[in-house]
Design a protein around this motif. Structure first.
Motif, short mmCIF file in Angstrom:
data_model
loop_
_atom_site.label_atom_id
_atom_site.label_comp_id
_atom_site.label_asym_id
_atom_site.label_seq_id
_atom_site.Cartn_x
_atom_site.Cartn_y
_atom_site.Cartn_z
N ALA A 62 50.28 24.29 -44.77
CA ALA A 62 50.82 24.04 -46.15
C ALA A 62 50.46 22.35 -46.36
CB ALA A 62 52.22 24.36 -46.40
N HIS A 63 50.06 22.09 -47.43
CA HIS A 63 50.23 20.42 -47.59
C HIS A 63 50.20 20.24 -49.00
CE1 HIS A 63 46.09 21.14 -49.38
NE2 HIS A 63 45.61 21.76 -48.21
N ASP A 64 50.18 20.83 -50.03
CA ASP A 64 50.62 20.51 -51.32
C ASP A 64 51.39 21.79 -52.09
OD1 ASP A 64 49.46 18.14 -51.74
OD2 ASP A 64 47.57 18.72 -52.22
N ALA A 65 52.27 21.58 -52.65
CA ALA A 65 53.31 22.89 -53.44
C ALA A 65 53.80 22.33 -54.66
CB ALA A 65 54.31 23.10 -52.43
N VAL A 66 54.04 23.45 -55.84
CA VAL A 66 54.75 23.26 -56.92
C VAL A 66 55.70 24.49 -56.94
CG1 VAL A 66 52.84 24.47 -58.12
CG2 VAL A 66 54.11 22.83 -59.19
N ILE A 67 57.01 24.26 -57.22
CA ILE A 67 57.77 25.06 -57.55
C ILE A 67 58.35 25.26 -59.08
CG2 ILE A 67 58.68 25.02 -55.06
CD1 ILE A 67 61.12 23.44 -56.14
N GLY A 68 58.84 26.52 -59.40
CA GLY A 68 59.41 26.71 -61.02
C GLY A 68 60.55 26.01 -60.83
N THR A 69 60.61 25.58 -62.11
CA THR A 69 62.14 24.81 -62.45
C THR A 69 63.39 25.53 -62.17
OG1 THR A 69 62.02 25.21 -64.85
CG2 THR A 69 61.01 23.03 -63.94
N ASP A 70 63.29 26.89 -62.01
CA ASP A 70 64.54 27.83 -61.81
C ASP A 70 64.69 28.08 -60.41
OD1 ASP A 70 62.32 29.50 -61.74
OD2 ASP A 70 63.37 30.96 -62.95
N GLY A 71 63.58 27.57 -59.70
CA GLY A 71 63.48 28.13 -58.09
C GLY A 71 63.21 29.29 -57.66
N GLY A 72 62.69 30.12 -58.75
CA GLY A 72 62.36 31.49 -58.62
C GLY A 72 60.92 31.73 -57.78
N ALA A 73 60.24 30.72 -57.93
CA ALA A 73 59.04 30.88 -57.28
C ALA A 73 58.04 29.58 -57.01
CB ALA A 73 57.98 31.97 -58.53
N ASN A 123 45.53 25.81 -45.95
CA ASN A 123 43.95 25.72 -45.21
C ASN A 123 42.98 26.69 -45.77
OD1 ASN A 123 45.58 27.49 -44.06
ND2 ASN A 123 45.02 27.27 -42.12
N GLY A 124 42.65 26.44 -47.14
CA GLY A 124 41.61 27.40 -47.82
C GLY A 124 42.30 28.49 -48.47
N THR A 125 43.48 28.51 -48.51
CA THR A 125 44.15 29.76 -49.18
C THR A 125 45.35 28.99 -49.77
OG1 THR A 125 45.25 30.21 -47.42
CG2 THR A 125 43.25 31.44 -47.65
N ILE A 126 45.99 30.02 -50.76
CA ILE A 126 47.17 29.66 -51.68
C ILE A 126 48.04 30.65 -51.30
CG2 ILE A 126 47.93 29.27 -53.81
CD1 ILE A 126 44.96 28.51 -54.65
N ALA A 127 49.37 30.07 -51.12
CA ALA A 127 50.57 31.03 -50.91
C ALA A 127 51.38 30.94 -52.13
CB ALA A 127 51.43 30.48 -49.56
N VAL A 128 51.53 32.36 -52.52
CA VAL A 128 52.54 32.74 -53.48
C VAL A 128 53.85 33.09 -53.05
CG1 VAL A 128 52.71 33.92 -55.65
CG2 VAL A 128 50.47 33.20 -55.10
N LEU A 129 55.03 32.31 -53.42
CA LEU A 129 56.52 32.86 -53.06
C LEU A 129 57.06 33.05 -54.15
CD1 LEU A 129 57.12 29.58 -51.13
CD2 LEU A 129 55.98 31.62 -50.15
N LYS A 130 57.88 34.26 -54.22
CA LYS A 130 58.65 34.37 -55.36
C LYS A 130 60.08 35.23 -54.70
CE LYS A 130 57.81 39.16 -56.86
NZ LYS A 130 57.19 40.02 -57.81
N ARG A 131 61.17 35.05 -55.42
CA ARG A 131 62.44 35.63 -54.96
C ARG A 131 62.41 37.28 -54.97
NH1 ARG A 131 66.95 32.30 -57.93
NH2 ARG A 131 65.85 32.90 -59.89
N HIS A 132 62.94 37.70 -53.94
CA HIS A 132 62.92 39.06 -54.09
C HIS A 132 64.06 39.55 -53.39
CE1 HIS A 132 61.05 43.22 -53.69
NE2 HIS A 132 61.48 43.20 -52.36
N GLY A 133 64.99 39.72 -54.19
CA GLY A 133 66.59 40.14 -53.90
C GLY A 133 67.23 38.97 -53.26
N ALA A 134 67.60 39.28 -52.12
CA ALA A 134 68.36 38.04 -51.32
C ALA A 134 67.30 37.18 -50.45
CB ALA A 134 69.26 38.52 -50.57
#
Length: 137
Positions: A49-60, A66-77
């Motif tokens: 990872a080198h750059d990131a942006v997060i939602g203001t609510d911390g949910g995603a 390196n050539g791809t994008i990771a999508v993160l989201k809350r899933h339960g706990a």
């Protein structure tokens, strides 16, 4: 069952709930950009990872790697992650940007408070190589 037993049971449940809250058990908020980058690297094999942006609510969050994008989201706990390739299918709404992952079970991801321009900047930075080291033998 007496009223005393009922009172002690109720007090025990309240005490356990307070302890869980104090220990922050079950909280899966993405608190910072650094945490988003670290989580993406831990969850996706070979992801740097080198750059990131997060939602203001911390949910995603969205992390460029390196050539791809990771999508993160809350899933339960916990936090769930998926790897996507640019260009991303997204739509701008009043609340933020919604990214379609193309995976039915994972669903779409809402980056609350994030603009289309911020997502496109992350998307562009994923294609640029960072810190490439070439060794000659």
């Amino acid at each position: 069952m007496s009223w005393t037993q009922l009172g002690y049971s109720f007090a025990g449940v309240i005490a356990l709930a307070l302890i869980a809250r104090w220990l922050r058990l079950g909280e899966s908020r993405i608190a910072s950009v650094a945490q988003a980058r670290e989580t993406a690297e831990q969850m996706l094999a070979g992801f740097v990872a080198h750059d990131a942006v997060i939602g203001t609510d911390g949910g995603a969050g969205l992390v460029a790697g390196n050539g791809t994008i990771a999508v993160l989201k809350r899933h339960g706990a916990r936090i769930a992650a998926r790897r996507l390739i640019a260009p991303l299918a997204l739509s701008q709404g009043i609340e933020g940007v919604r990214i379609e992952t193309g995976e039915r079970l994972f669903g779409s991801v809402l980056l609350f408070g994030v603009t289309d321009a911020e997502v496109r900047a992350i998307e562009a930075s994923a294609g640029r190589p960072r810190d490439v080291v070439v060794t000659l033998h």
